[in-house]
Each structure stands twice: as C-alpha cells, then as structure tokens.
Design an enzyme around this catalytic site. Structure first.
Site, PDB file in Angstrom:
ATOM      1  N   ASN A 158     -10.206  -0.139  -0.758  1.00  0.00           N
ATOM      2  CA  ASN A 158      -8.750  -0.098  -0.576  1.00  0.00           C
ATOM      3  C   ASN A 158      -8.082  -0.844  -1.726  1.00  0.00           C
ATOM      4  O   ASN A 158      -8.036  -2.070  -1.723  1.00  0.00           O
ATOM      5  CB  ASN A 158      -8.422  -0.741   0.781  1.00  0.00           C
ATOM      6  N   CYS A 178       0.815  -1.227   0.000  1.00  0.00           N
ATOM      7  CA  CYS A 178       0.000   0.000   0.000  1.00  0.00           C
ATOM      8  C   CYS A 178       0.842   1.269   0.000  1.00  0.00           C
ATOM      9  O   CYS A 178       0.353   2.336  -0.376  1.00  0.00           O
ATOM     10  CB  CYS A 178      -0.934   0.000   1.203  1.00  0.00           C
ATOM     11  N   HIS A 183      -3.568   7.283   2.439  1.00  0.00           N
ATOM     12  CA  HIS A 183      -3.942   5.954   1.941  1.00  0.00           C
ATOM     13  C   HIS A 183      -5.362   5.645   2.413  1.00  0.00           C
ATOM     14  O   HIS A 183      -5.724   5.936   3.552  1.00  0.00           O
ATOM     15  CB  HIS A 183      -2.957   4.917   2.493  1.00  0.00           C
TER      16      HIS A 183
END
Ligand code: UT7
Length: 326
Positions: free
Chosen positions: A283, A113, A253
């Site tokens: 996500n 990520c 994020h």
C-alpha cells in the site's frame, strides 16, 4: 466543454524489496498471517537517500515518453502526496524545475490514499474549462519513511512508489475521456488514521509524547473503507447511467486484498475484472491507483476503449470514485 483524456502513463518503484520474511526478523509476525490478512508478499521501499520527488520524477519521465510529449508541452503539474521531501516547497515545484517545464502552475494536494483521485478531479476541471491543454498528474508517496515498525498490524501494509498520468484535452464529442468523478471527505474520524506528530500541532513529537509515524485503527478503517468506496461507486454509476455490467475493469486503491475482495463482492463485480497489484507492491498511498493502472496498461490488461472504474479511501477521511472511457 472539453473532455480530459489520458495521453500517457508511467510509474516507478524503488529497487529495495521488503519481504514478509524481512518483517518476521524485526517483529512478532509471520508470512502466513500477513498473506492471509492482507494478500501482501513484499513491498518496495526507498533507501535513506531516495525521496518522494525522485520517485515522482522517474514516473513522470515515463508518462511523458508514453504520451509522446516534452516537458515544455505541459501546462500544469499536480502531485498527490502526504510525504513531500520538505514541508515546503511542494514536490510539484521541484518537478517543474527538474523536468525542465516552463514556469507553470505546480501544486501538491494532501488527501492521503485518495489523493490521486482528488487530483484527477481537479485536473478534469482545469482541462474541461479550456484553461489548459496538457497536465502532468502524479501520485507519489514514501510511506516507509513514517511507518511505525513497532506497530505490527499497520506497518505490514505500507510501501513506497509513484504513478503518473499525462492528461490532455479531448474534443467534447470524443469517445475517450473522464466521464465522472466524485471526492468526499469527513474529518470527524481523522485520528483513526493519521500521523500525530511532526506538524504544527506537535512540532516536537518526543516532548509531546506522540510519534511522527502513522497511527491507524485498522479494524475501524477496514469497515469504513468498504462502505465508503461502495457508496461512492454506486453514486458514480447512477450519475452516469451505468451498471456494473458496463464496466470492463475496476482499479481500486490497494490497501488490503481483503478490502478489495469485500468491495467487489458487495458490488457483485467479478473478481477476474479487478486489478490487483498489492501482492508485490503493498500500500503506497496516493501511488496505488496510477501504479496499478500503468502496470496493467503495460502488460496489456487495460486496453484503449475500456470503461474503467477507479475508487479509493484513506486518511482524512477522504474517499472517491471516477469512471473513465480509456
Ligand atoms: O490505505 C489507507 C486505508 N487503510 C486501510 O484500509 C487498512 C484497513 N485495515 C486493515 O487492512 C486491517 O485492519 C489490518 C491489516 C491493519 C489488520 O488486520 P485485522 O484482521 O484487522 O487484524 P487486527 O488488527 O484486528 O488483529 C487481529 C489479531 C490480533 O490478535 P488477537 O488480539 O486477536 O489475539 C492482533 O494482535 O492479529 C494480531 N496481529 C498480528 N499477528 C501477526 C495484528 N497484526 C499482526 C501481525 N502478525 N502483523
């Protein structure tokens, strides 16, 4: 030393929507639980036929168009992904050919990520040094391909998407450009968020009794994400002599809306200056920041001249932050 500016942005998500209602049909969950615990209403996911390079390709075309540049103007391509189409070659190699770029440097970077912030950091060094004039950097992932839909607490988060930036050389005295970036890692807790099988450790996952799907210790990762992103932001502000008052927008994020909210509370940063796209996109790992960034440029939220703070955390564990004069 030159500076690295953003010349153009682009993004792409697959058409198929996976809603909370769809998840209710395949696991013991509810729209109410998912909304309150994550802030996610739906995610975009790829079909069997779509791969990461397809999403990256469309996002790249859009960023090149936005920058007013042609593929042959690009001097390097970096792709952040943990879901390449194949173990090798890289997604970046495939893009170089598919876009019609010259024979240039093209590499994938694996930092889950935090991958997009990792390639922002690397691209900045390439551009600052004067080695290259224009780069194409892309965060692209198809997490749905390795989501364990029997694991209800993690599977509800994950999705697919891509976001791209064309980054270009700016004069040293330009008011635009990346002001600072930092990336850190600590492999001690790597098994808290990883894909156990399918790599060279367990090439035959079934025989080894492991899965080639994402495993996540959600509660542990939740706490570490907030701590790590907060400390990395403090480091960035200190290094650039900025305070949170100097920041126009935070683009974090998009892992879980509760993480984003806890982070802004910790930093004392107003919620209305935080970019959130998680509700409709979930996500999608390395894609969340460039996707959120591009959507917010296109809807007029992020404006030229803004000071924008980026931060991310994910598998590795890897985390980082960057401060940008857009
Ligand atoms: O992007 C990379 C980094 N990733 C992250 O930063 C994600 C970090 N973690 C998280 O976002 C959260 O930990 C999750 C969303 C994954 C899970 O939320 P949580 O609030 O930590 O839930 P939990 O796993 O602690 O589970 C709480 C309860 C449990 O029930 P009991 O034991 O209290 O009776 C779970 O069984 O909620 C239950 N539960 C669910 N219930 C309905 C877990 N998942 C679900 C579900 N639907 N999908």
């Amino acid at each position: 030393m030159f500076k690295m500016g953003i010349a153009g942005t682009g993004s792409y998500v697959p058409e198929t929507r996976l809603t909370n209602g769809d998840l209710e049909k395949i696991m013991d969950t509810s729209n109410e639980w998912i909304m309150t615990r994550t802030g996610i209403a739906e995610r975009r996911i790829t079909t069997e036929e779509e791969a990461t390079s397809d999403l990256a390709y469309h996002a790249s075309l859009s960023a090149l168009h936005d920058a007013g540049l042609q593929p042959e103007d690009i001097d390097f391509i970096l792709v952040a992904t943990v879901t390449p189409d194949h173990p090798f070659p890289s997604v970046a190699n495939q893009l170089q050919h598919r876009l019609g770029c010259r024979s240039i440097l093209s590499l994938d970077v694996s930092a889950a990520c935090a991958g997009f912030l990792a390639i922002v950091d690397i691209a900045d060094k390439y551009i600052r040094s004067g080695a290259f004039r224009h780069g194409l950097i892309i965060g692209a992932d198809t997490l749905s391909k390795m989501t364990d839909y029997t694991h209800r607490s993690s599977s509800i988060l994950f999705s697919d998407g891509a976001g791209a930036w064309v980054v270009s050389r700016e004069k040293p005295d330009s008011s635009k450009g990346l002001l600072y970036s930092t990336i850190q890692s600590d492999g001690e807790h790597f098994t808290s968020l990883y894909v156990p099988g399918g790599g060279s450790r367990y090439p035959n996952p079934e025989r080894a009794g492991v899965k080639n799907k994402i495993y996540m210790d959600g509660r542990k990762i939740f706490k570490m994400a907030i701590q790590s992103m907060s400390s990395s932001i403090h480091q960035t502000l200190e290094a650039t002599s900025h305070t949170m008052e100097d920041i126009d927008w935070l683009v974090p994020h998009q892992a879980n809306e509760r993480i984003i909210d806890a982070l802004s509370r910790n930093l004392g940063f107003p919620d209305h200056k935080v970019v959130k796209t998680i509700k409709y996109y979930g996500n999608n790992s390395a894609a969340t920041i460039p996707l959120a960034f591009d959507l917010s440029v296109r809807n007029g939220t992020l404006q030229r001249g803004n000071k924008i703070l980026l931060t991310s955390f994910g598998g590795g564990l890897v985390w980082g932050s960057a401060l940008l004069a857009y």
